[in-house]
Design a protein around this motif. Structure first.
Motif, PDB file in Angstrom:
ATOM      1  N   UNK A   1       2.131   6.793  -6.866  1.00 18.11           N
ATOM      2  CA  UNK A   1       1.112   7.700  -7.403  1.00 18.11           C
ATOM      3  C   UNK A   1       1.460   9.148  -7.095  1.00 18.11           C
ATOM      4  N   UNK A   2       1.885   9.416  -5.873  1.00 18.79           N
ATOM      5  CA  UNK A   2       2.256  10.786  -5.495  1.00 18.79           C
ATOM      6  C   UNK A   2       3.439  11.269  -6.333  1.00 18.79           C
ATOM      7  N   UNK A   3       4.425  10.416  -6.558  1.00 18.12           N
ATOM      8  CA  UNK A   3       5.589  10.798  -7.362  1.00 18.12           C
ATOM      9  C   UNK A   3       5.190  11.075  -8.802  1.00 18.12           C
ATOM     10  N   UNK A   4       4.323  10.252  -9.373  1.00 19.06           N
ATOM     11  CA  UNK A   4       3.900  10.475 -10.764  1.00 19.06           C
ATOM     12  C   UNK A   4       3.059  11.739 -10.905  1.00 19.06           C
TER      13      UNK A   4
ATOM     14  N   UNK B   1       0.833  -1.205   0.000  1.00 16.59           N
ATOM     15  CA  UNK B   1       0.000   0.000   0.000  1.00 16.59           C
ATOM     16  C   UNK B   1       0.867   1.254   0.000  1.00 16.59           C
ATOM     17  N   UNK B   2       1.896   1.289   0.840  1.00 17.59           N
ATOM     18  CA  UNK B   2       2.804   2.440   0.889  1.00 17.59           C
ATOM     19  C   UNK B   2       3.503   2.622  -0.451  1.00 17.59           C
ATOM     20  N   UNK B   3       3.929   1.538  -1.061  1.00 17.85           N
ATOM     21  CA  UNK B   3       4.608   1.599  -2.347  1.00 17.85           C
ATOM     22  C   UNK B   3       3.702   2.195  -3.418  1.00 17.85           C
TER      23      UNK B   3
ATOM     24  N   UNK C   1      12.113   2.416  -4.551  1.00 17.32           N
ATOM     25  CA  UNK C   1      13.421   3.070  -4.695  1.00 17.32           C
ATOM     26  C   UNK C   1      13.345   4.198  -5.726  1.00 17.32           C
ATOM     27  N   UNK C   2      12.663   3.971  -6.829  1.00 17.53           N
ATOM     28  CA  UNK C   2      12.531   4.987  -7.872  1.00 17.53           C
ATOM     29  C   UNK C   2      11.761   6.211  -7.395  1.00 17.53           C
TER      30      UNK C   2
ATOM     31  N   UNK D   1      10.329   5.488 -11.725  1.00 17.60           N
ATOM     32  CA  UNK D   1       9.307   5.438 -10.687  1.00 17.60           C
ATOM     33  C   UNK D   1       8.472   4.161 -10.829  1.00 17.60           C
ATOM     34  N   UNK D   2       8.107   3.820 -12.042  1.00 15.16           N
ATOM     35  CA  UNK D   2       7.232   2.665 -12.248  1.00 15.16           C
ATOM     36  C   UNK D   2       7.975   1.347 -12.072  1.00 15.16           C
TER      37      UNK D   2
END
Length: 67
Positions: free
Chosen positions: A25-28, A18-20, A54-55, A48-49
């Protein structure tokens, strides 16, 4: 196969998944809104994907250009 899935400690793994997903989503979304990044945006999308947590962390630490 079902016996193997029953042995997985889901109480530990489920919150990490869930955290991942939330972090990805927040990063994208942030990448979509920001105008300048360190490196090409398409590279950050792939990082990111495909590198999961890590990304996303790398994007927030290194990828965002500081104004």
């Amino acid at each position: 196969m079902m016996e193997e899935l029953a042995k997985v400690p889901w109480a530990i793994i489920a919150p990490l998944i869930v955290v991942q997903v939330i972090l990805m989503i927040v990063a994208l979304v942030d990448l979509r809104k920001i105008h300048a990044t360190n490196g090409p945006k398409i590279l950050w999308v792939f990082l990111i994907i495909f590198t999961n947590i890590i990304g996303s962390i790398a994007y927030f630490v290194v990828g965002r250009k500081q104004s």
